[in-house]
Design a protein around this motif. Structure first.
Motif, PDB file in Angstrom:
ATOM      1  N   ILE A   1       9.485  -0.536  -6.418  1.00 31.12           N
ATOM      2  CA  ILE A   1       8.267   0.232  -6.101  1.00 31.12           C
ATOM      3  C   ILE A   1       7.778  -0.119  -4.698  1.00 31.12           C
ATOM      4  CG2 ILE A   1       5.854   0.571  -6.744  1.00 31.12           C
ATOM      5  CD1 ILE A   1       6.688   0.009  -9.652  1.00 31.12           C
ATOM      6  N   ALA A   2       7.785  -1.429  -4.376  1.00 27.73           N
ATOM      7  CA  ALA A   2       7.174  -1.900  -3.132  1.00 27.73           C
ATOM      8  C   ALA A   2       8.065  -1.754  -1.919  1.00 27.73           C
ATOM      9  CB  ALA A   2       6.763  -3.367  -3.293  1.00 27.73           C
ATOM     10  N   LYS A   3       9.386  -1.663  -2.091  1.00 24.60           N
ATOM     11  CA  LYS A   3      10.305  -1.705  -0.947  1.00 24.60           C
ATOM     12  C   LYS A   3       9.990  -0.649   0.109  1.00 24.60           C
ATOM     13  CE  LYS A   3      15.179  -1.982   0.310  1.00 24.60           C
ATOM     14  NZ  LYS A   3      14.999  -1.146   1.491  1.00 24.60           N
TER      15      LYS A   3
ATOM     16  N   GLN B   1       3.103  -0.131  10.052  1.00 26.02           N
ATOM     17  CA  GLN B   1       2.262   0.884   9.416  1.00 26.02           C
ATOM     18  C   GLN B   1       1.555   0.289   8.194  1.00 26.02           C
ATOM     19  OE1 GLN B   1       4.684   4.284   8.419  1.00 26.02           O
ATOM     20  NE2 GLN B   1       5.996   3.960  10.199  1.00 26.02           N
ATOM     21  N   PRO B   2       0.204   0.265   8.159  1.00 21.86           N
ATOM     22  CA  PRO B   2      -0.503  -0.186   6.951  1.00 21.86           C
ATOM     23  C   PRO B   2      -0.169   0.742   5.786  1.00 21.86           C
ATOM     24  CG  PRO B   2      -1.980  -0.065   8.844  1.00 21.86           C
ATOM     25  CD  PRO B   2      -0.705   0.623   9.242  1.00 21.86           C
ATOM     26  N   ARG B   3      -0.106   0.179   4.582  1.00 22.60           N
ATOM     27  CA  ARG B   3       0.262   0.981   3.406  1.00 22.60           C
ATOM     28  C   ARG B   3      -0.689   0.658   2.257  1.00 22.60           C
ATOM     29  NH1 ARG B   3       3.830   4.995   4.500  1.00 22.60           N
ATOM     30  NH2 ARG B   3       4.716   4.880   2.411  1.00 22.60           N
ATOM     31  N   GLN B   4      -0.916   1.661   1.383  1.00 18.95           N
ATOM     32  CA  GLN B   4      -1.701   1.493   0.170  1.00 18.95           C
ATOM     33  C   GLN B   4      -0.944   2.126  -0.984  1.00 18.95           C
ATOM     34  OE1 GLN B   4      -5.582   3.044   1.956  1.00 18.95           O
ATOM     35  NE2 GLN B   4      -6.336   1.573   0.470  1.00 18.95           N
ATOM     36  N   PHE B   5      -0.911   1.433  -2.114  1.00 18.42           N
ATOM     37  CA  PHE B   5      -0.257   1.963  -3.318  1.00 18.42           C
ATOM     38  C   PHE B   5      -0.702   1.115  -4.503  1.00 18.42           C
ATOM     39  CE2 PHE B   5       2.391  -1.378  -1.727  1.00 18.42           C
ATOM     40  CZ  PHE B   5       2.989  -1.981  -2.830  1.00 18.42           C
ATOM     41  N   GLU B   6      -0.215   1.451  -5.681  1.00 10.91           N
ATOM     42  CA  GLU B   6      -0.563   0.701  -6.891  1.00 10.91           C
ATOM     43  C   GLU B   6       0.656  -0.020  -7.415  1.00 10.91           C
ATOM     44  OE1 GLU B   6      -2.561   2.993  -9.838  1.00 10.91           O
ATOM     45  OE2 GLU B   6      -4.249   3.504  -8.522  1.00 10.91           O
TER      46      GLU B   6
END
Length: 781
Positions: A427-429, A439-444
């Motif tokens: 999921i995180a890769k 690049q900043p990233r946002q996810f769950e």
């Protein structure tokens, strides 16, 4: 003459001598071989001739088939051996003699074979003896020639052997003399000068002064000596330059703010720069010869001992150390590099020490700041961690320890994938790849334990250094488990509501202020034939046929204006016609604006059909199937209006059955009902389809005739009715004679009410009954 040319000439002479010797030896060997082969062939022929001589004597004595065959066999052997004989040299005459004799023998043998074995006369005896004497003579001559050939061949072989031996000896002597000459030249022209060069080279290696050769020879060694002289001069010049460079390096080393020292294998100083002397408060020369323990003390020497052992094993070592010096405690960053000799053996080491006291103070200040920051991060309800550019964890707060249920000390140094597992890694890769690109990233994301799963809102922020290079990233995780649980409960509740809505016999939808469908239940698909999943998102005009939209367009506008709207439409969709009762409820926000509307459509087709059936039942006489008084009142009012518009006559005929009570009393109500039904049927047959026939009550009936041109047309119809009714009625009680009386009232061209018209017809009916029944009367208006 140059050494190379000399050796080339010597090589050419050696090659010539060697080639000549080889050719001579090969020739002698070949001659010896040929002589040996000639001798062996001569000996073989001699043996064959001896055998032939013996066979001749046996033939002379026996004259049988065996002796004849044996003679021919020996002769054939001689001919075969002579065929391959070499005719060169002294053997030529003997071989020719043998071949001639061998050629004559067969004829002599045949001549002797033809003579009589036991001659009868002296003539035959002389012929017999003469034939054998010739045969034996030539045979004996062959034996003598074979003996001479064999002897001569032996002499030739011995001569060839002597020649071969002499040639071999001459070749050995020639090679020996050639080697002596070459050795003499090599020693004088090569080995002796090379020895002198070797001695000079060794003296140079020892650092001794070497006199120049000053050779003027034009050969290779002369050139080599001149080059050696040039190299010696260059080396002496280079040695001077090196001394100057060493002095410059010493000056540089003494003035750099770095401690530079050199130690031998016993950890004793063999060199120290001026900076080292200044740090330790003594002249640099005073440090030479001191052991590391003399400079750093016993405790310092023990701390340095593992590093000294490692560098003496050939490893470069880099580390930080602390030393108490007069006036203050100082910190050093040290580098130990092994010193090797020409044979790559470690014979000591170099030490480069940089005073990092100020940097250490800054680092301690940073550590204190980091400690304060860690205290803060350890006490916030957020998981904070940091991963380096190799995706290895190098920081994590206490919240990370609580969430992951592992000590931070155990997590540090592990990779992201090792800490979080393959499922979260997948999921995180993509987000890690993006944040490592800046690049900043946002996810769950989530963390799963045996007792449940925790959900987090992740934010990855790149860690960028002063040069703009990404060195890793920060991970900030907010626990959204309760929110997710609430969302799950909400989703579950919405699913239950959806399941309920999908199974209600009501079409439910939500339409926003732009008339876009945002919710549709399963009933929508069933009633319209459209998939509610693919229809969501479309406008009402896009989703439904134009005719259906036009039925609802005005009501949608009113509801989106804030009005509760109820209306009824007849719609046909998916091949089915439905009566729909629609309710539009506006969705009003807190500020009073209309966000959209809830639409509920109920299928009332069956109810409407039932209502129509009930209405029809309310307007129909149950016994005769004719319209009843209620229906008559509705129809009469409409007929009068049409007559007024058309300016035409309308006639109302009021009928009853004469003496109907007597029929009921005599035959019963069942027969009476049969009469009523037949009476109604005959009335319907006698009038037009556009005319009205009804039963008001009991035996009272009415007929309304429209579009008459004159009142007399009503009288004609009345006469036909009486005539039809007077025909016998077939009932269960038998045939009955029935009569009817009719009162007629005609609607004039001016306005006239229905009750007044019915009253006039009723009056005319009573006139007909008073006149004797079974007749009609027209009201005089």
């Amino acid at each position: 003459m140059k050494i190379r040319s000399l050796f080339i000439a010597a090589g050419a002479v050696a090659a010539l001598v060697g080639t000549s010797a080889i050719v001579a030896m090969w020739t002698a060997t070949r001659l010896e071989g040929r002589a040996e082969a000639q001798q062996q062939r001569a000996q073989q022929v001699a043996r064959d001739v001896a055998g032939l001589v013996g066979a001749t004597y046996v033939f002379q004595r026996e004259r049988d088939e065996l002796s004849i065959s044996e003679w021919k066999s020996w002769h054939a052997n001689i001919v075969r051996d002579l065929a391959g004989a070499d005719l060169q040299g002294s053997a030529h005459a003997e071989v020719e003699l043998l071949r001639d004799a061998a050629g004559r023998l067969p004829a002599l043998f045949e001549r002797a074979l033809k003579t009589a074995a036991a001659p009868d006369s002296d003539f035959q005896r002389r012929r017999h003896d003469q034939a054998f004497e010739l045969l034996l003579g030539d045979t004996q001559a062959m034996a003598d020639a074979a003996f001479r050939w064999s002897r001569n061949a032996g002499d030739a072989r011995r001569l060839a052997e002597d020649v071969h031996e002499q040639v071999t000896m001459a070749a050995v002597v020639a090679f020996s003399m050639l080697l002596v000459v070459l050795a003499s030249v090599g020693v004088r022209r090569v080995l002796r000068p090379l020895a002198l060069l070797t001695q000079a080279t060794e003296a140079l290696e020892r650092g001794e002064q070497v006199p120049l050769f000053g050779s003027t020879a034009r050969d290779e060694l002369g050139t080599l000596k001149r080059r050696f002289d040039a190299m010696t001069i260059a080396l002496q010049r280079r040695t001077g330059e090196l001394r100057e460079a060493e002095q410059r390096m010493r000056a540089v080393a003494d003035n750099v703010p770095v401690l530079i020292t050199e130690f031998d294998a016993g950890a004793r100083i063999v060199f120290a720069n001026a900076t080292a002397g200044r740090i330790y408060g003594v002249p640099a020369e005073a440090l030479v010869g001191k052991h590391v323990s003399d400079v750093r003390g016993e405790d310092g020497a023990r701390q340095l001992q593992p590093h000294i052992e490692a560098v003496l094993q050939g490893q470069s070592v880099e580390f930080d150390s602390t030393q108490a010096l007069p006036g203050a405690q100082r910190h050093f960053h040290q580098l130990y590099v092994p010193r090797r000799d020409a044979f790559d053996t470690v014979v000591g080491f170099y030490s480069v020490s940089m005073d990092i006291t100020e940097r250490k103070a800054a680092e301690l200040a940073v550590q204190a700041s980091e400690h304060r920051l860690k205290d803060i991060t350890d006490n916030i309800p957020v998981v904070v961690s940091h991963f380096d550019k190799d995706l290895r964890a190098d920081f994590g707060n206490l919240a990370a320890e609580r969430v992951l249920r592992r000590p931070i000390s155990e997590l540090l140094g592990q990779t992201f994938r090792e800490i979080r597992g393959d499922a979260v890694w997948e999921i995180a890769k993509p987000h890690i790849d993006a944040v490592m690109q800046g690049q900043p990233r946002q996810f769950e994301s989530f963390v799963t334990h045996g007792d449940g799963t925790l959900y987090f809102a992740q934010r990855y922020v790149p860690d960028v250094d002063a040069a703009g290079q990404v060195q890793g990233f920060y991970s900030v995780s907010f626990d959204i488990t309760e929110r997710r649980q609430a969302e799950a409960k909400l989703a579950e509740s919405e699913k239950r509501l959806r399941d309920i809505a999908d199974n209600l016999p009501v079409m439910i939808s939500y339409i926003d202020k732009d008339q876009r469908l945002l919710f549709l239940n399963e009933t929508f698909s069933k009633w319209t034939g459209l998939d509610h999943r693919t229809t969501v998102g479309k406008t009402v005009a896009e989703a439904v046929p134009a005719a259906l939209y036009e039925q609802r367009r005005e009501h949608l506008a009113r509801a989106l204006g804030g009005e509760r709207v109820e209306f009824h439409v007849e719609s046909t969709a998916a091949g089915a016609a439905r009566s729909l009762h629609n309710l539009y409820l506006p969705d009003i926000a807190e500020d009073g604006s209309v966000r959209g509307l809830y639409a509920l459509s109920t299928d009332v087709t069956e109810r409407r059909q039932l209502e129509r059936q009930l209405a029809e039942l309310a307007r129909t006489d149950a016994l005769t199937g004719l319209p009843n008084r209620y229906s008559f009142n509705e129809q009469l009012a409409a007929v009068i209006k049409r007559a007024h518009r058309a300016q035409s006559f309308t006639a109302l005929l009021f009928l009853d059955i004469d003496r109907f009570k007597l029929i009921n009393d005599s035959h019963g109500h069942g027969v009476g009902d049969e009469v009523l039904r037949e009476f109604a049927r005959r009335l319907q047959q006698l009038v037009r389809g556009t005319d009205f026939v009804g039963r008001l009550a009991g035996d009272e009936f009415v007929v309304v005739l429209e579009g008459l041109r004159a009142a007399t047309e009503a009288e004609i119809v009345a006469g036909k009715i009486i005539e039809a009714i007077n025909r016998p009625f077939a009932t269960s009680a038998g045939e009955l004679s029935i009569a009817t009386s009719i009162g007629i009232a005609v609607h004039p061209r001016d306005e006239l009410g229905g009750e007044e018209l019915l009253g006039r017809a009723d009056q005319a009916l009573y006139l007909a009954k008073g006149a004797g029944r079974n007749q009609y009367r027209l009201h005089a208006s």
